[in-house]
Scaffold this active site. Structure first.
Site, PDB file in Angstrom:
ATOM      1  N   ILE A 123      -5.633  -4.563   8.984  1.00  0.00           N
ATOM      2  CA  ILE A 123      -6.813  -3.697   8.957  1.00  0.00           C
ATOM      3  C   ILE A 123      -7.965  -4.269   8.123  1.00  0.00           C
ATOM      4  CG2 ILE A 123      -5.560  -1.553   9.426  1.00  0.00           C
ATOM      5  CD1 ILE A 123      -5.799  -0.830   6.506  1.00  0.00           C
ATOM      6  N   LYS A 151     -11.680   0.264   7.789  1.00  0.00           N
ATOM      7  CA  LYS A 151     -11.992  -0.748   6.783  1.00  0.00           C
ATOM      8  C   LYS A 151     -13.059  -1.711   7.289  1.00  0.00           C
ATOM      9  CE  LYS A 151      -8.589   1.057   4.474  1.00  0.00           C
ATOM     10  NZ  LYS A 151      -8.871   2.068   3.453  1.00  0.00           N
ATOM     11  N   ASP A 196       0.034  -5.502   9.531  1.00  0.00           N
ATOM     12  CA  ASP A 196      -1.110  -4.648   9.236  1.00  0.00           C
ATOM     13  C   ASP A 196      -2.305  -5.555   8.962  1.00  0.00           C
ATOM     14  OD1 ASP A 196      -3.059  -3.216   7.918  1.00  0.00           O
ATOM     15  OD2 ASP A 196      -1.738  -2.420   6.357  1.00  0.00           O
ATOM     16  N   TYR A 202       0.839  -1.192   0.000  1.00  0.00           N
ATOM     17  CA  TYR A 202       0.000   0.000   0.000  1.00  0.00           C
ATOM     18  C   TYR A 202       0.883   1.254   0.000  1.00  0.00           C
ATOM     19  CZ  TYR A 202      -2.910   3.699   2.044  1.00  0.00           C
ATOM     20  OH  TYR A 202      -3.540   4.882   2.300  1.00  0.00           O
TER      21      TYR A 202
END
Lengths: 450, 586
Positions: free
Chosen positions: B389, B425, B387, B302
């Site tokens: 999320i 999210k 991560d 990302y």
């Protein structure tokens, strides 16, 4: 390289950064030490009447009823939290780090009202942050490189040590002010601090002032502001004017914002000036975490906006405050009443202290007074000051902030907050001080007579 | 006198950098050079810790990086930048003549200086406390060049080098495309020719569920929840713990556990709440690495990480390339190679950053990979930032494995594991700005709690969310329904692409699919990819994220986010892609 590895082998677990292990958070200072003592034994009128009274927290609780009243009369404002069908999707998905235009407009107008409409603010120059703490740090990131310094007149808010230095690697060079001229900043003191930095080979990037001053509760006079602006221009450095107490000045006409000076000088040299503001003090809403930077420098605005993604205000919070602050009937009334109440509180504490034989620096704003206990120190030193502070904290059970934690150059001064409690609690606090002073007098008399 | 000599030294250094930067150097770049200096000498900062001694070689190393800055200025600017500061140095005691002579002399000296620096040995330093002072002083010397510029600049007031790099950072297509959307957003009825947003990972599929909950409950949770009629303004207005209210931490821990279907029991005491995921990443970056240190990151990753991890910290990201032949799964062999290469370059690697479910590919990490990764991190003494999320936004048959559950089953050193989570999210509430640091390291938690003062969440919002997330029946219903809806639109979208001959990587989580459009690009290169991106954006009016924005090493891959679409939008998207794909063939 070699040492980094060596250090890690000594440690049982994986290593951390210098930021993580540094003590720049400043929690060891008496300023925070007193808070811990308070936290362990907090005063409560009914449940713990012998507990410690918190007079080290600059919080404004004197006007909550006005906000409550507003909420009662305007249920649509609370609807911004999500039950209003129209705004929900916007709130949920809003990701633009520019912040809501309606909120920035309302903030600009609120700031203008506080300054008696003597200065104009452009909503597009407002960068929102999660509190003034973040605003000050963000500006420091932008204005200075690690190892550079900001000048800060003393006494200053102890949190600056952490907010301005910790992650940025920037240093603070104190500008020493003293009681002979009521702790006003002078060009000589500025020059001295600047030269001191030069001598240490440290590059000075800016000057940070608090106006109204925290911890003094005094205002910077127009002529002094002009001198300050002249100084920063001559040195080609920035000026950060932290005006988070501007709406907590007892009388609007007494306060001069740096924005007014810039306006009167037709924004000459304005690109080096940045104002920090927040709703934590003037509106008494620190829990909402709303701060802002107002910069006259386009590049700073752009960069601060981008950096503000690390410190954003949730969209509901913005929407809610936008609707409240756009209601000028409410804001005008709030500002007026809040000032009156703060003045009343201030007069109450000054008067109470005077009766106890204690003088304070004459203040015009803020949520605290600057109390002079220097005549009562055993020794005119930092140790003497902290000794007295200790007695007040543990015997009198009042948490006040010693001047040395604010880098005051003279021992014996203390910051005493008065707006984070009820009038009754303040009376209790004053009574405790009064008794303490009386006891000292008696003790001294006895001591002399022996 | 002594000081004057020193200042001359700084100037030498500055010009060294100028020369390296070739004739094309612009004003902007000069400033960016300073970024290099700052980074390399950052260590001495506020904390007074020791720093690595030889910053010169570091500075040289940094140079290529700083080229990414903006343009501006011309060749003349370079000359001015050199001469003018020098005049400033000598003006006090010599005036303009010396100011012009000295640079010429210095220029020749610098040739030697430069050569010496280039062959300089890797940083060496000493940890003895007595040398600390010298080191700090040295760091100041190295930093000082930048102030020579500012003193004489008659133009704008000085901005720090880290600020410059941010001000002048060029928007990647990821951000540039979103601008087009903002200016001309697609709307089936009102603006059918507008730009469709498939570049932003937001989820509009299940907002109705949250809206319903709010409509029923919100009045109670904001004002006057407890005791009825009591306006609890004191409970939201006054100072609250910066790292989050305990009631929200408890609720978030419960939510996280529900998301992983009870496979992990998350502990509220290991949570620090932040205003969004960006500060959660940044705080971890500040805590785990010093300026100039690095994290390894499997690609594609990302693109926001480039901002979150690097911008203000001066920390580096080292891409670890993953390949389509491995379904873009992380290979420990490649990771090890990247680690060794970084080490050779003299970089101190502090950790690995993974995303699971992966953003932007959407695949999940297997138990084995996580296990091997943790083994690797133990061997190399690294941190892992996971991560997660999108943990609650999985939609395939594969089961999501949190790194926390691998940790629970094995006897690993937990202190190196940190999870980043958020509500943007999995609860589709990016506007609420709630990020979460979940760490197993007490020291990191302690520092993160302190640092959270710079990015706290407003208290009324916390109270609202606490009551929403404590409603476990609502949460369960939300997670299940949301997963079903993502699965439905995922299938429809991928099927649509398939019919156009575009294959997607098998993915099981996230709001997006990872599509192979290499068949549509005219030249198999980043240039070809960006050219297709441009046609998609400007001709087809679809904003997608090109793989190059995510540091993917194979050209032609695009991240397509479909959760902001309705099912009716899908045929429109496909039609538009078809239009571009036809022109590609011609």
């Amino acid at each position: 390289m070699a040492i980094a590895i060596d250090i890690e082998i000594e440690k049982p677990s994986v290593g951390l950064s210098r930021v993580a292990v540094s003590d720049t958070h400043g929690e060891d200072s008496p300023y925070f030490e007193g808070w811990k003592v308070y936290d362990e034994n907090p005063y409560d009128e009914v449940r713990n009447p012998l507990g410690v009274i918190q007079m080290g927290l600059a919080e404004n609780q004197v006007s909550f009823d006005l906000i409550e009243e507003y909420l009662e009369q305007h249920p649509e404002a609370s609807a911004t939290w999500g039950n209003g069908t129209s705004s929900f999707k916007e709130n949920a998905l809003f990701q633009d780090y520019h912040g809501l235009k309606t909120f920035r407009k309302a903030m600009a107008s609120f700031m203008e009202q506080i300054r008696g409409e003597r200065a104009k603010f452009d909503p597009d120059r407002i960068v929102l942050t999660a509190g003034a703490t973040a605003a000050n740090e963000l500006l420091t990131f932008i204005l200075a490189n690690p190892g550079d310094a900001l000048l800060v007149p003393t006494p200053y808010y102890p949190g600056f040590d952490r907010d301005l230095r910790w992650r940025t690697g920037v240093k603070i060079i104190p500008v020493h002010c003293n009681s002979s001229n009521d702790f006003q900043v002078t060009p000589q003191a500025l020059e001295e601090a600047y030269n001191q930095a030069l001598a240490m080979n440290i590059k000075v990037r800016g000057l940070l002032i608090t106006n109204p001053s925290n911890p003094l509760g005094t205002l910077i006079q127009r002529s002094v502001l002009e001198e300050i602006l002249e100084f920063v221009t001559r040195k080609n450095i920035h000026l950060v004017s932290d005006e988070i107490y501007s709406g907590s000045v007892f009388s609007s006409s007494e306060f001069t914002s740096i924005a007014e000076i810039l306006e009167s000088q037709k924004y000459r040299n304005a690109e080096r000036v940045h104002i920090v503001y927040s709703l934590s003090k003037d509106l008494g809403l620190p829990g909402f975490r709303v701060g802002m930077i107002y910069s006259y420098n386009d590049q700073v605005v752009t960069t601060a906006r981008r950096m503000s993604s690390f410190s954003l205000v949730s969209s509901q919070t913005q929407n809610f405050l936008a609707s409240m602050l756009s209601d000028t009937k409410f804001t005008k009334n709030y500002i007026k009443i809040n000032r009156q109440r703060l003045r009343k509180r201030y007069e109450m504490i000054i008067e109470g202290l005077r009766k106890a034989g204690i003088e304070c620096l004459k203040g015009n704003g803020g949520l605290f007074c600057w109390m002079n206990l220097s005549p009562f120190l055993e020794k005119p030193t930092r140790e003497g000051e902290l000794g007295l502070w200790n007695s007040i904290l543990h015997e009198v059970k009042l948490n006040i902030s010693p001047g040395s934690s604010c880098y005051c150059s003279e021992p014996g001064w203390f910051r005493v907050c008065f707006a984070n409690m009820s009038e009754q609690t303040l009376e209790v606090a004053l009574k405790r001080i009064h008794d303490f002073m009386e006891k000292r007098k008696t003790d001294q008399r006895n001591h002399l007579s022996y | 006198m002594k000081r004057k000599q020193r200042q001359t030294n700084y100037t030498e250094e500055t010009i060294t950098l100028e020369m390296l930067n070739s004739k094309k150097a612009s004003n902007m770049r000069t400033t960016n050079m300073m970024t290099g200096i700052r980074r390399s000498s950052n260590g001495g900062g506020g904390s007074g810790g020791s720093i690595s001694g030889n910053s010169n070689s570091d500075t040289v190393r940094m140079n290529p990086e700083s080229h990414s800055g903006g343009g501006g200025g011309g060749d003349g600017g370079t000359v001015m930048r050199i001469i003018v500061p020098l005049q400033g140095v000598v003006q006090g005691s010599g005036g303009l003549v010396l100011g012009s002579v000295i640079p010429c002399a210095l220029f020749y000296l610098l040739q030697f200086y430069l050569r010496r620096n280039r062959s300089a040995s890797p940083p060496s330093s000493s940890s003895s406390p007595s040398s600390k002072k010298q080191l700090v002083e040295a760091s100041m010397l190295l930093r000082s060049p930048s102030h020579l510029f500012s003193r004489l600049s008659t133009g704008p007031a000085y901005i720090s080098s880290r600020a410059y790099s941010i001000t002048n950072s060029v928007d990647t297509p990821y951000y540039a495309g979103s601008k087009n959307v903002t200016e001309d957003p697609y709307d089936a009825l009102n603006n059918p020719d507008g730009v469709m947003q498939l570049g932003l990972a937001e989820n509009k599929l299940s907002l109705d569920l949250i809206q319903d909950w709010l409509a029923e409950n919100v009045k109670d949770s904001i004002v006057g929840a407890e005791g009825g009629g009591d306006l609890s303004i004191c409970g939201i207005a006054t100072y609250q713990p910066f790292d989050g209210l305990m009631e929200l931490k408890v609720a978030v821990a419960g939510f996280m556990s529900q998301v992983v279907e009870g496979s992990v029991s998350f502990n509220p005491l290991q949570i620090v709440l932040t205003s969004g995921v960006a500060p959660a990443f940044e705080i971890l970056s500040f805590c785990l690495a010093d300026a100039g240190n690095a994290f390894l990151v499997p690609t594609p990753y990302y693109s926001g990480l480039d901002r979150y991890i690097k911008w203000r910290t001066g920390v580096e990201l080292i891409p670890v390339p993953c390949h389509s032949t491995d379904n873009f799964n992380l290979s420990i062999t490649v990771l090890d190679r990247a680690f060794n290469q970084a080490k050779k370059r003299g970089l101190k690697v502090r950790g690995v950053i993974i995303s699971n479910p992966s953003n932007p590919v959407g695949n999940l990490m297997s138990w084995e990979t996580l296990y091997n990764l943790m083994d690797f991190s133990r061997e190399k003494n690294l941190h892992i930032i996971s991560d997660e999320i999108f943990a609650g936004s999985t939609h395939g048959d594969k089961e999501f494995v949190s790194i926390a559950s691998v940790l629970e089953s094995e006897d690993f050193d937990k202190s190196r594991i940190h999870i980043v989570y958020g509500l943007s999210k999995d609860l589709s509430l990016p506007g609420f700005r709630v990020g979460i640091i979940y760490s197993f390291n007490d020291n990191v938690l302690a520092a993160a709690k302190q640092l959270s003062r710079f990015s706290s969440i407003s208290a009324p919002l916390q109270r609202l969310l606490a009551s929403m997330l404590s409603d476990t029946r609502f949460v369960q219903d939300y997670i299940e329904t949301n997963r079903k809806r993502i699965r439905t639109i995922y299938s429809a979208f991928v099927e649509g692409l398939k019919q156009l001959g575009i294959e997607c990587m098998q993915s099981s989580g996230g709001f997006y699919c990872w599509a192979n459009m290499s068949g549509l690009i005219r030249s198999y290169s980043e240039k070809g990819e960006l050219e297709l991106w441009d046609r998609l954006l400007n001709i087809a009016k679809i904003n997608l994220t090109p793989g190059s924005s995510c540091h993917c090493i194979e050209p032609g891959w695009f991240c397509c986010c479909f959760t902001a679409l309705t099912e009716k939008d899908i045929p429109v998207v496909m039609e538009r892609i078809l239009k571009v794909s036809e022109t590609s063939k011609s």
